[in-house]
Design a protein around this motif. Structure first.
Motif, PDB file in Angstrom:
ATOM      1  N   UNK A 100     -12.691 -41.180  34.169  1.00 31.05           N
ATOM      2  CA  UNK A 100     -12.624 -40.333  35.355  1.00 31.05           C
ATOM      3  C   UNK A 100     -12.960 -38.903  34.940  1.00 31.05           C
ATOM      4  N   UNK A 101     -13.007 -38.006  35.912  1.00 28.53           N
ATOM      5  CA  UNK A 101     -13.429 -36.639  35.609  1.00 28.53           C
ATOM      6  C   UNK A 101     -12.534 -35.972  34.574  1.00 28.53           C
ATOM      7  N   UNK A 102     -11.226 -36.204  34.644  1.00 26.39           N
ATOM      8  CA  UNK A 102     -10.350 -35.542  33.679  1.00 26.39           C
ATOM      9  C   UNK A 102     -10.540 -36.097  32.264  1.00 26.39           C
ATOM     10  N   UNK A 103     -10.945 -37.363  32.157  1.00 27.28           N
ATOM     11  CA  UNK A 103     -11.268 -37.909  30.838  1.00 27.28           C
ATOM     12  C   UNK A 103     -12.538 -37.255  30.301  1.00 27.28           C
ATOM     13  N   UNK A 108     -15.252 -34.286  25.580  1.00 25.95           N
ATOM     14  CA  UNK A 108     -16.682 -33.960  25.692  1.00 25.95           C
ATOM     15  C   UNK A 108     -17.536 -34.601  24.597  1.00 25.95           C
ATOM     16  N   UNK A 109     -16.985 -34.762  23.389  1.00 27.32           N
ATOM     17  CA  UNK A 109     -17.762 -35.368  22.310  1.00 27.32           C
ATOM     18  C   UNK A 109     -18.042 -36.842  22.577  1.00 27.32           C
ATOM     19  N   UNK A 111     -18.301 -38.163  25.522  1.00 31.96           N
ATOM     20  CA  UNK A 111     -19.293 -38.154  26.604  1.00 31.96           C
ATOM     21  C   UNK A 111     -20.683 -37.903  26.040  1.00 31.96           C
ATOM     22  N   UNK A 112     -20.783 -36.956  25.128  1.00 35.21           N
ATOM     23  CA  UNK A 112     -22.077 -36.638  24.513  1.00 35.21           C
ATOM     24  C   UNK A 112     -22.622 -37.843  23.759  1.00 35.21           C
ATOM     25  N   UNK A 113     -21.771 -38.496  22.981  1.00 31.44           N
ATOM     26  CA  UNK A 113     -22.201 -39.670  22.221  1.00 31.44           C
ATOM     27  C   UNK A 113     -22.647 -40.792  23.154  1.00 31.44           C
ATOM     28  N   UNK A 114     -21.908 -40.980  24.240  1.00 31.96           N
ATOM     29  CA  UNK A 114     -22.268 -42.016  25.211  1.00 31.96           C
ATOM     30  C   UNK A 114     -23.633 -41.726  25.825  1.00 31.96           C
ATOM     31  N   UNK A 115     -23.835 -40.503  26.297  1.00 32.23           N
ATOM     32  CA  UNK A 115     -25.089 -40.149  26.967  1.00 32.23           C
ATOM     33  C   UNK A 115     -26.290 -40.224  26.027  1.00 32.23           C
ATOM     34  N   UNK A 116     -26.078 -39.950  24.745  1.00 35.35           N
ATOM     35  CA  UNK A 116     -27.165 -40.068  23.781  1.00 35.35           C
ATOM     36  C   UNK A 116     -27.543 -41.523  23.523  1.00 35.35           C
ATOM     37  N   UNK A 344     -16.566 -44.189  18.191  1.00 36.41           N
ATOM     38  CA  UNK A 344     -15.385 -43.459  18.655  1.00 36.41           C
ATOM     39  C   UNK A 344     -15.028 -43.808  20.093  1.00 36.41           C
ATOM     40  N   UNK A 345     -16.039 -44.019  20.913  1.00 35.63           N
ATOM     41  CA  UNK A 345     -15.784 -44.390  22.302  1.00 35.63           C
ATOM     42  C   UNK A 345     -15.218 -45.803  22.375  1.00 35.63           C
ATOM     43  N   UNK A 346     -15.754 -46.695  21.563  1.00 36.37           N
ATOM     44  CA  UNK A 346     -15.252 -48.068  21.531  1.00 36.37           C
ATOM     45  C   UNK A 346     -13.784 -48.094  21.125  1.00 36.37           C
ATOM     46  N   UNK A 347     -13.420 -47.259  20.179  1.00 37.00           N
ATOM     47  CA  UNK A 347     -12.016 -47.184  19.757  1.00 37.00           C
ATOM     48  C   UNK A 347     -11.142 -46.621  20.880  1.00 37.00           C
TER      49      UNK A 347
END
Length: 497
Positions: A100-103, A108-109, A111-116, A344-347
């Motif tokens: 969600x937006x607060x996450x 932010x890191x 999110x950056x990794x996901x978008x890349x 990191x996102x998977x974790x």
């Protein structure tokens, strides 16, 4: 004399043909001795042949070996299979799965990794074209297109054509609602809830479609959804509104795709004759408790009307499957996810914090109850899909990735899951392949450039080690992805450590 003239004519014709087949390349790609699998009409006749690309276009495809000179890369396709790049006609690439937006603000890191990684993950599973069916900004489009490796992106503009305060507008706080959904349709019944600065004349179907067209969209997205849970009895478009949207879409060279998953919604939209249904019919409403091995007559009649009008039907089976998968940890522990989700996102997905959606959704249910409920709904969805497949319905491929803020609908991976679910439902492999290539291309008016392997079309190509007309696992046996003529090894698209 006559024999001499005839001989000269034959020699001249032969000489012209030879000259035509001489290909002088400056930035070429030559795939030789490969099994070519493509169609323009749904009928497949694979053959071993040769394919030549110059820059980003296919310039030769034939059984006969071409005459080539110049600068080019050659790939020996012996024992391999080549198909057009896959098209997912329903994604939401502006979202970050599970957040969600607060996450998003907190991490932010991540999110950056996901978008890349996100565009690379679509390519990893062979999706060279995605169509974003949610609102999108110019800034988001530009940032996506700046990525070095990415699928081709098409979209529906800054927002869908929702009726005022209907779905999905209702989920946005009222103070931001009309700014986030600028292409809403004005309804007199909602007049007192619409700020005065928004004039009815600016929010007619005609005005809305014109804005959508000017934003660079290829389609108009609308909705027929009365809501669920706490958000029920939402405003719905009238038949006049939907018919106007359809007519204005066509007048502007756009297609109309509509969100609906209920019997009522599909019946309404089949009557109107919209172009594409963005979801499968899994909410059987008054028939929800009937056996899962037979179609009620009313539902069958609605499907027959969709078949008669050749309305595009997008099953989106992973919507149901994705929500149901949140109830336990089987999904998140799949080894394949490590290749397409940043570590990191998977974790983070495995933490208590990331389980928020599952807690809200299943707070009063145990695992067995969830699987039973979702299994029943999915059985209905699959039964409908099989009926359409068996009776020449127009099946299109789309995933709705992600269908909500859930981590079980991952870019690319969700597409592969959808393909396997379609097979499980009983759709033949050749129809599955057509749904994700030529059917989607034709339905969204993109078939002049993509959707098949043909001279003049863009070189979006997938090379596999298995035959997708024989084995569904072929979609996970991809060796190379060619996007706009650029050859990418599949392993080079995996998450970077």
């Amino acid at each position: 004399m006559k024999k001499t003239i005839l001989l000269l004519f034959i020699l001249q014709a032969f000489s012209c043909r030879e000259k035509k087949e001489q290909l002088n390349l400056t930035q070429g790609l030559y795939i030789s001795n490969v099994t070519l699998i493509s169609t323009e009409d749904g009928n497949y006749n694979p053959y071993i042949g040769h394919l030549v690309v110059e820059k980003d276009k296919i310039i030769y495809i034939d059984k006969n070996e071409p005459n080539i000179s110049g600068i080019f890369e050659q790939i020996d396709g012996t024992g391999k299979f080549v198909i057009p790049g896959l098209i997912d006609n329903h994604v939401h690439m502006t979202d970050v799965q599970g957040m969600l937006q607060h996450h998003i603000e907190k991490y932010p890191e991540l999110v950056k990794e996901f978008n890349n990684q996100m565009p690379r993950s679509y390519l990893y599973y062979g999706f060279t074209t995605i169509i974003n069916l949610g609102g999108i900004s110019d800034e988001r489009i530009n940032s996506f297109n700046m990525q070095l490796l990415k699928p081709d992106l098409y979209h529906i503009g800054y927002s869908g054509a929702a009726v005022a305060n209907g779905y999905p507008m209702i989920y946005t706080p009222e103070e931001f609602r009309f700014e986030i959904e600028p292409n809403f349709i004005y309804m007199e019944s909602q007049a007192e809830h619409i700020p005065d600065k928004y004039k009815p004349a600016d929010h007619t179907p005609k005005a809305v479609v014109k804005r959508i067209k000017n934003s660079g969209a290829i389609a108009v997205k609308s909705y027929y959804e009365s809501g669920f849970g706490r958000m029920s009895n939402l405003p719905l478009p009238t038949k006049n509104i939907m018919t106007e949207l359809l007519n204005e879409s066509h007048a502007n060279g756009l297609v109309l795709t509509v969100h609906a998953n209920s019997f009522t919604g599909h019946s309404f939209l089949a009557d109107v004759g919209v172009d594409i249904l963005a979801h499968g019919l899994w909410n059987w409403e008054k028939y929800k408790d009937v056996p899962t091995d037979s179609l009620p007559l009313e539902i069958k009649e609605t499907l027959d009307l969709q078949i008669q009008k050749q309305i595009g039907y997008t099953p989106t089976l992973t919507v149901i499957e994705g929500e149901g998968a949140l109830v336990d940890n089987k999904f998140i522990n799949q080894p394949a996810l490590k290749k397409v989700i940043p570590k990191n996102l998977l974790e983070w997905y495995k933490t208590e914090e990331a389980q928020w959606f599952a807690k809200d959704l299943f707070s009063e249910s145990n695992v067995e109850e969830v699987h039973k409920t979702y299994g029943n709904v999915q059985s209905h969805a699959m039964l409908v899909l099989k009926y359409l497949s068996d009776n020449n319905g127009l099946i299109l491929f789309g995933t709705d990735t992600p269908s909500g803020p859930i981590y079980t609908n991952q870019p690319g991976h969700n597409g592969y899951w959808e393909l396997k679910l379609m097979k499980k439902a009983g759709v033949p492999l050749h129809k599955i392949l057509a749904s994700a290539t030529i059917n989607n291309a034709k339905a969204f008016h993109l078939d002049s450039s993509i959707g098949s392997l043909a001279i003049g079309k863009k070189a979006n190509i997938i090379m596999m080690t298995k035959n997708p007309l024989i084995d569904i696992e072929a979609y996970d046996a991809i060796e190379k992805i060619i996007i706009g003529g650029e050859v990418i090894k599949r392993e080079d698209l995996e998450v970077e450590e």
